[in-house]
Structures are given as structure tokens and as C-alpha cells.
Design a protein around this motif. Structure first.
Motif, short mmCIF file in Angstrom:
data_model
loop_
_atom_site.label_atom_id
_atom_site.label_comp_id
_atom_site.label_asym_id
_atom_site.label_seq_id
_atom_site.Cartn_x
_atom_site.Cartn_y
_atom_site.Cartn_z
N VAL A 181 33.36 26.91 28.30
CA VAL A 181 32.44 26.92 27.21
C VAL A 181 31.43 27.72 27.32
O VAL A 181 30.54 27.68 28.22
CB VAL A 181 32.00 25.47 27.04
N THR A 182 31.14 28.56 26.38
CA THR A 182 29.94 29.30 26.23
C THR A 182 29.00 29.05 25.06
O THR A 182 29.37 28.72 24.05
CB THR A 182 30.21 30.89 26.08
N GLU A 183 27.74 28.62 25.59
CA GLU A 183 26.57 28.08 24.66
C GLU A 183 25.69 29.40 24.61
O GLU A 183 25.35 30.18 25.42
CB GLU A 183 25.76 27.10 25.29
N SER A 184 25.06 29.53 23.43
CA SER A 184 24.18 30.79 23.15
C SER A 184 23.04 30.33 22.30
O SER A 184 22.90 29.20 21.50
CB SER A 184 24.96 32.04 22.43
N LEU A 185 21.93 31.05 22.64
CA LEU A 185 20.55 30.79 21.77
C LEU A 185 20.11 32.26 21.58
O LEU A 185 19.75 32.90 22.22
CB LEU A 185 19.76 29.97 22.80
N PRO A 186 19.74 32.48 20.14
CA PRO A 186 19.06 33.66 19.93
C PRO A 186 17.48 33.56 20.39
O PRO A 186 17.01 32.69 20.27
CB PRO A 186 19.18 33.73 18.30
N LEU A 187 16.99 34.60 20.76
CA LEU A 187 15.74 34.51 21.35
C LEU A 187 14.84 35.65 20.59
O LEU A 187 14.36 36.71 21.03
CB LEU A 187 15.58 34.97 22.72
N PRO A 188 14.50 35.39 19.46
CA PRO A 188 13.94 36.38 18.52
C PRO A 188 12.39 36.49 19.11
O PRO A 188 11.53 35.62 19.10
CB PRO A 188 13.82 35.90 17.08
N ILE A 189 11.79 37.85 19.56
CA ILE A 189 10.48 37.86 19.94
C ILE A 189 9.89 39.26 19.22
O ILE A 189 10.71 40.44 19.51
CB ILE A 189 10.35 38.04 21.43
N ARG A 190 8.81 39.16 18.45
CA ARG A 190 8.55 40.32 17.83
C ARG A 190 7.00 40.54 18.43
O ARG A 190 5.99 39.62 18.27
CB ARG A 190 8.46 40.03 16.41
N ALA A 215 30.54 16.09 35.39
CA ALA A 215 31.80 16.66 35.31
C ALA A 215 31.79 18.25 34.85
O ALA A 215 32.56 19.18 35.01
CB ALA A 215 32.48 16.36 33.83
N LEU A 216 30.43 19.00 34.32
CA LEU A 216 30.22 20.04 33.95
C LEU A 216 29.72 21.00 35.16
O LEU A 216 29.07 20.37 36.15
CB LEU A 216 29.02 20.31 32.93
N ARG A 217 30.30 22.23 35.58
CA ARG A 217 29.83 23.12 36.51
C ARG A 217 29.31 24.34 35.90
O ARG A 217 30.03 25.09 34.82
CB ARG A 217 30.94 23.57 37.50
N HIS A 218 27.92 24.68 36.09
CA HIS A 218 27.39 25.76 35.46
C HIS A 218 27.97 27.21 36.20
O HIS A 218 27.99 27.20 37.29
CB HIS A 218 26.02 25.82 35.68
N GLU A 219 28.38 28.10 35.26
CA GLU A 219 28.84 29.43 35.84
C GLU A 219 28.03 30.46 35.86
O GLU A 219 27.77 31.17 36.82
CB GLU A 219 29.98 29.73 35.11
N ARG A 220 27.31 30.85 34.78
CA ARG A 220 26.37 32.02 34.54
C ARG A 220 25.46 31.79 33.52
O ARG A 220 25.62 31.19 32.63
CB ARG A 220 27.28 33.50 34.31
N LEU A 221 24.21 32.73 33.89
CA LEU A 221 23.09 32.65 32.82
C LEU A 221 23.05 34.20 32.54
O LEU A 221 22.81 34.93 33.40
CB LEU A 221 21.99 32.00 33.09
N THR A 222 23.40 34.51 31.18
CA THR A 222 23.26 35.98 30.80
C THR A 222 21.85 36.23 29.93
O THR A 222 22.13 35.55 28.74
CB THR A 222 24.55 36.73 30.38
N VAL A 223 21.22 37.24 30.01
CA VAL A 223 20.06 37.44 29.04
C VAL A 223 20.39 39.05 28.58
O VAL A 223 20.44 39.77 29.34
CB VAL A 223 18.77 37.42 29.56
N GLU A 279 30.76 39.98 30.11
CA GLU A 279 31.73 39.14 30.85
C GLU A 279 32.25 37.90 30.29
O GLU A 279 33.13 37.40 30.46
CB GLU A 279 31.26 39.26 32.22
N ASP A 280 31.10 37.28 29.84
CA ASP A 280 31.56 35.79 29.26
C ASP A 280 32.44 35.94 28.10
O ASP A 280 33.37 35.11 28.34
CB ASP A 280 30.19 35.38 28.78
N LEU A 281 32.38 37.00 27.20
CA LEU A 281 33.24 36.98 26.22
C LEU A 281 34.86 37.17 26.88
O LEU A 281 35.77 36.87 26.20
CB LEU A 281 33.04 38.10 25.18
N ILE A 310 23.40 34.83 38.34
CA ILE A 310 22.24 35.05 37.34
C ILE A 310 22.23 36.65 37.29
O ILE A 310 21.73 37.22 38.45
CB ILE A 310 20.88 34.53 37.67
N GLU A 311 22.72 37.15 36.16
CA GLU A 311 22.80 38.82 36.32
C GLU A 311 21.28 39.41 36.15
O GLU A 311 21.19 40.35 36.93
CB GLU A 311 23.55 39.13 34.87
#
Length: 426
Positions: A8-17, A37-45, A114-116, A411-412
Motif C-alpha cells: 500500500v502506498t500512501e502519499s501527501l502533497p507538501l506545498p511550500i511557497r 500487521a503493518l510493516r513499513h517499507e520506505r519513505l520517499t520525498v 520505485e514505489d510505483l 529512507i532514500e
């Protein structure tokens, strides 16, 4: 044996201006840490610091569009002229393009993510877009080759010259009848290139000015003939004429026979501007300011336009009157480009300009803005302000504090802070 686990991939937009520190709370990820039950795989920014590079990435789309109508031939000329100007504006930019040739530096984020790939990108409808975008991005290096630029620019200019009628008008297709709208579009395009500081040959556009002046004079004489002078006789095409003609007031004065007509429609603009659509209102605000005969109306137009806008931190500034339409003056991307130009030139409102650009960037579909015309206008708007838009020397810090337990090797961006100084899009 296939695992029963689901990726499962969860995403969050991070708008910073602007230069600021901002905290984002990834609620779903935080709550997921409570699960056994969940195992964390990767965090990508993923981040892009300089929106102007999106304009550069779109140039190959204009360059490669295959059709031979006058609009797309002009936009090929437009892309090559801009590319030459950009490449010559800064030696660092030229070196970057040379380094990009034949490398995967510009592969689509869809392919590099890589997540996609973990969710079987090859089985999704995104794969074709990813490959097309990667190919277009790699072509940026080819696009900026000196020999190719000079050859393509002169070839497209020659085609435009051959297509132009003796009276200065252009047809939609070679050998066709003269068309006033496409003549206005190409002439205005030459004006916009010069407005960006691009060194172009404006002779074809100047040749069309007498034809366009005679066209507006003919409309005016027909109004007088039927006794309708006091009515509202403005149209979006007339607004486009006033805007396009305003780029060339120093090159060639209005034809004396047409000056009465131009003054009449400038007066109509001051009186009836609210009866037109928003793109045409922007055209009139810019035209009135450049002609210099009315200093109050351009400000009133832009103030009214801003009052009708909606602002959102993620989406920027936009308007709810946008709609899909066959009419060119209702096209949303082209309209937003005029808004950027008008807030910049008429109001000198830097915040509104940047807010409008945010919405423009949100509309980009992989390598383009859906059509050659929309893409050309978007490129113009994004490159409009400043002379050093593509040179970046920025410090990027991404804090990964207060996150659920994640293996450091996954963590890339690295643990703690990630710092990088760069010139380029990513």
C-alpha cells in the motif's frame, strides 16, 4: 508461494511557497504505526524547487509535434527560439544540457519512482505516459544542441514566410484562405517572444500589421454604416487585436486610416470590458496600459478580476468560471497565462503572479499542457518574470522527525537532514 501481504502506498502533497519552515502531519502513517500487521517499507520525498524548469521540459513537446498547420509550425519556431535564448543566457545551463545527453537524468518521475514500480507500473495505464515523458525529457539535451537549434529555427521561419500571403495574413494550412484569428495569434506570438527578451526576426509579424489594421478599420466602418456606434461592439477577437498590436507600437504606428477605429475600440474597452470573458478582460487591461491613453481602467479591470478569484495554499490562485469550451477565449491554460502577464505588468503584484503560477503548474499533464497552444502560453507565463529564472542555488532541508519506525537503509533522503546545492530541475 505468493504472499498474502498487500503493498500500500500512501502519499501527501507538501506545498511550500517562499522561504519558510512548515510542519506536515502524516496522520495515516502515524496511525499505521499502532498496527501489529503493518510493516513499513520506505519513505520517499520528491521535490522540485524551481517551477521555471517545467517550462523547459515542455519545449520538446512543441518541437516534435508533427502537424504542418501554421499554428504548430509557429510553435516549433517558438520552442527553438526560446531554447536558443535559454541556452545562451547562462554557461552553467549549457553545460547541464550537454551532461544530460544520453543519460537517465531526465527520466520521468513516474519511471524513477520505485514505489510505483512496486505496484506493477507495467500493468498500469501510466506506463505509456512515463515512457513518453522520459523520451521528451531526454530530448531536452538534443533540443539545446547549437547546430540543431539554428537549423530548426531557420527552417520553421522559412515555412512561416512561405505560408504568409502577400497582404501579411496567414492561413490555417498552406495554400488556404487568409484567417484573421491565426494571423493575430502568430503576430502576438512574435511579440511575446520579444517581450521575453528573445532575439527574433520580427519582419513577418510587422508585415502583417497593415493587414490587421485594415481589418479593424473595416469592422469600424461597417459599424458606422449601420448606425450602431453607441452599442457595445466589443468582441474577444477585437480585444486580442488590441493586445497583440500593443507589442508593436514602437515598430510601426497604427495605420492612419485605422487610428479612428483603434481609438473607438479603446473607448469601448473602457466602457464595456465587464461584458467579455476573463481572458479578454486581461487582454484589454494590458492593451489599455500599453497604449497609455487610460491609466485607471486597467487597474479597475485587474482589481475586479482579483475579487472574483479563489486562493488556496496548495492550488494557488484560480477562478471558478473555468470550463471546457470550444471557444479559444475560454481556454483555461491560455486564460491563466494572460492573468499572470496582466498581474505582473499592470499591477506589479508579485504575490498574485506566483499564486497563479502554482495553479498553472498543477495543471501540467506529464510533458505538456494538453495542446501545443496551451503549452506555448504556459511556457510564456512561467518564463515571464526575471532574467535568471533557471539558475538555482538553494538549500533544501527535509526533516524526518516524529515518524513511525522505519529502517534507515530504506529512507532514500537519509536520516535527519538532506542538504544539496544544485542547478537544475531536481
Amino acid at each position: 508461494v505468493l504472499s498474502r501481504r498487500i503493498f500500500v502506498t500512501e502519499s501527501l502533497p507538501l506545498p511550500i511557497r517562499g522561504a519558510k519552515t512548515k510542519n506536515f502531519k502524516f496522520t495515516k502513517l502515524l496511525e499505521a504505526a499502532k498496527s501489529d500487521a503493518l510493516r513499513h517499507e520506505r519513505l520517499t520525498v520528491q521535490m522540485v524547487s524551481n517551477p521555471a524548469w517545467y517550462a523547459v521540459m515542455a519545449l520538446p513537446y512543441l518541437m516534435e509535434f508533427p502537424h504542418e498547420c501554421s499554428e504548430q509550425i509557429f510553435n516549433r519556431y517558438y520552442a527553438n527560439s526560446l531554447a536558443r535564448e535559454i541556452a545562451n543566457s547562462d554557461p552553467k545551463i549549457r553545460r547541464i544540457f550537454d551532461q544530460w545527453k544520453g543519460t537517465k537524468t531526465l527520466d520521468s518521475p513516474l519511471e524513477k519512482n520505485e514505489d510505483l514500480k512496486s505496484v506493477a507500473l507495467m500493468e498500469t495505464p501510466w506506463v505509456r505516459q512515463a515512457k513518453n515523458e522520459s523520451e521528451a525529457r531526454r530530448n531536452v539535451g538534443i533540443l539545446f544542441d547549437d547546430n540543431r537549434l539554428n537549423d530548426e529555427e531557420s527552417r520553421s521561419f522559412r515555412k512561416l514566410k512561405d505560408m504568409q500571403h502577400a497582404n501579411g495574413a496567414w492561413p490555417w494550412f498552406p495554400g488556404g484562405r487568409p484567417n484573421d484569428y491565426i494571423t493575430l495569434y502568430i503576430t502576438t506570438g512574435f511579440g511575446r517572444l520579444r517581450h521575453l527578451g528573445v532575439d527574433v526576426n520580427p519582419s513577418l509579424a510587422i508585415k502583417s500589421l497593415n493587414r490587421l489594421d485594415n481589418w479593424i478599420n473595416k469592422i469600424y466602418r461597417n459599424i458606422l454604416k449601420h448606425g450602431n456606434k453607441d452599442n457595445n461592439n466589443l468582441s474577444s477577437t477585437i480585444a486580442l487585436y488590441l493586445y497583440g498590436r500593443s507589442f508593436f507600437l514602437q515598430d510601426q504606428k497604427i495605420n492612419p486610416q485605422a487610428m479612428e477605429a483603434v481609438d473607438y475600440f479603446l473607448g469601448q474597452a473602457a466602457k464595456h470590458w465587464l461584458k467579455l470573458g476573463r481572458q479578454s478582460e486581461g487582454h484589454l487591461a494590458l492593451a489599455l496600459k500599453r497604449f497609455g491613453k487610460d491609466k485607471e481602467t486597467p487597474q479597475a479591470i485587474m482589481k475586479s478580476i482579483k475579487e472574483r478569484s479563489v486562493s488556496d495554499e496548495e492550488l494557488g490562485m484560480f477562478w471558478r468560471d473555468l470550463e471546457f469550451s470550444w471557444w479559444w477565449y475560454r481556454a483555461p491554460i491560455e486564460t491563466q497565462a494572460v492573468m499572470i502577464e496582466a498581474f505582473d505588468e499592470v499591477m506589479n503584484d508579485k504575490k498574485a503572479v506566483e499564486d497563479c503560477k502554482v495553479w498553472m503548474l498543477k495543471q501540467k499533464q506529464t510533458q505538456d499542457w494538453k495542446t501545443t497552444k496551451a503549452t506555448a502560453d504556459a511556457v510564456y507565463a512561467l518564463l515571464l518574470r526575471g532574467s535568471d529564472l533557471l539558475a538555482s542555488d538553494e538549500l533544501v532541508k527535509v526533516s524526518l522527525a516524529d515518524m513511525p519506525p522505519i529502517k534507515p537503509e530504506n529512507i532514500e533522503a537519509g536520516t535527519g537532514f538532506y542538504e544539496k546545492r544544485f542547478v537544475g530541475p531536481e
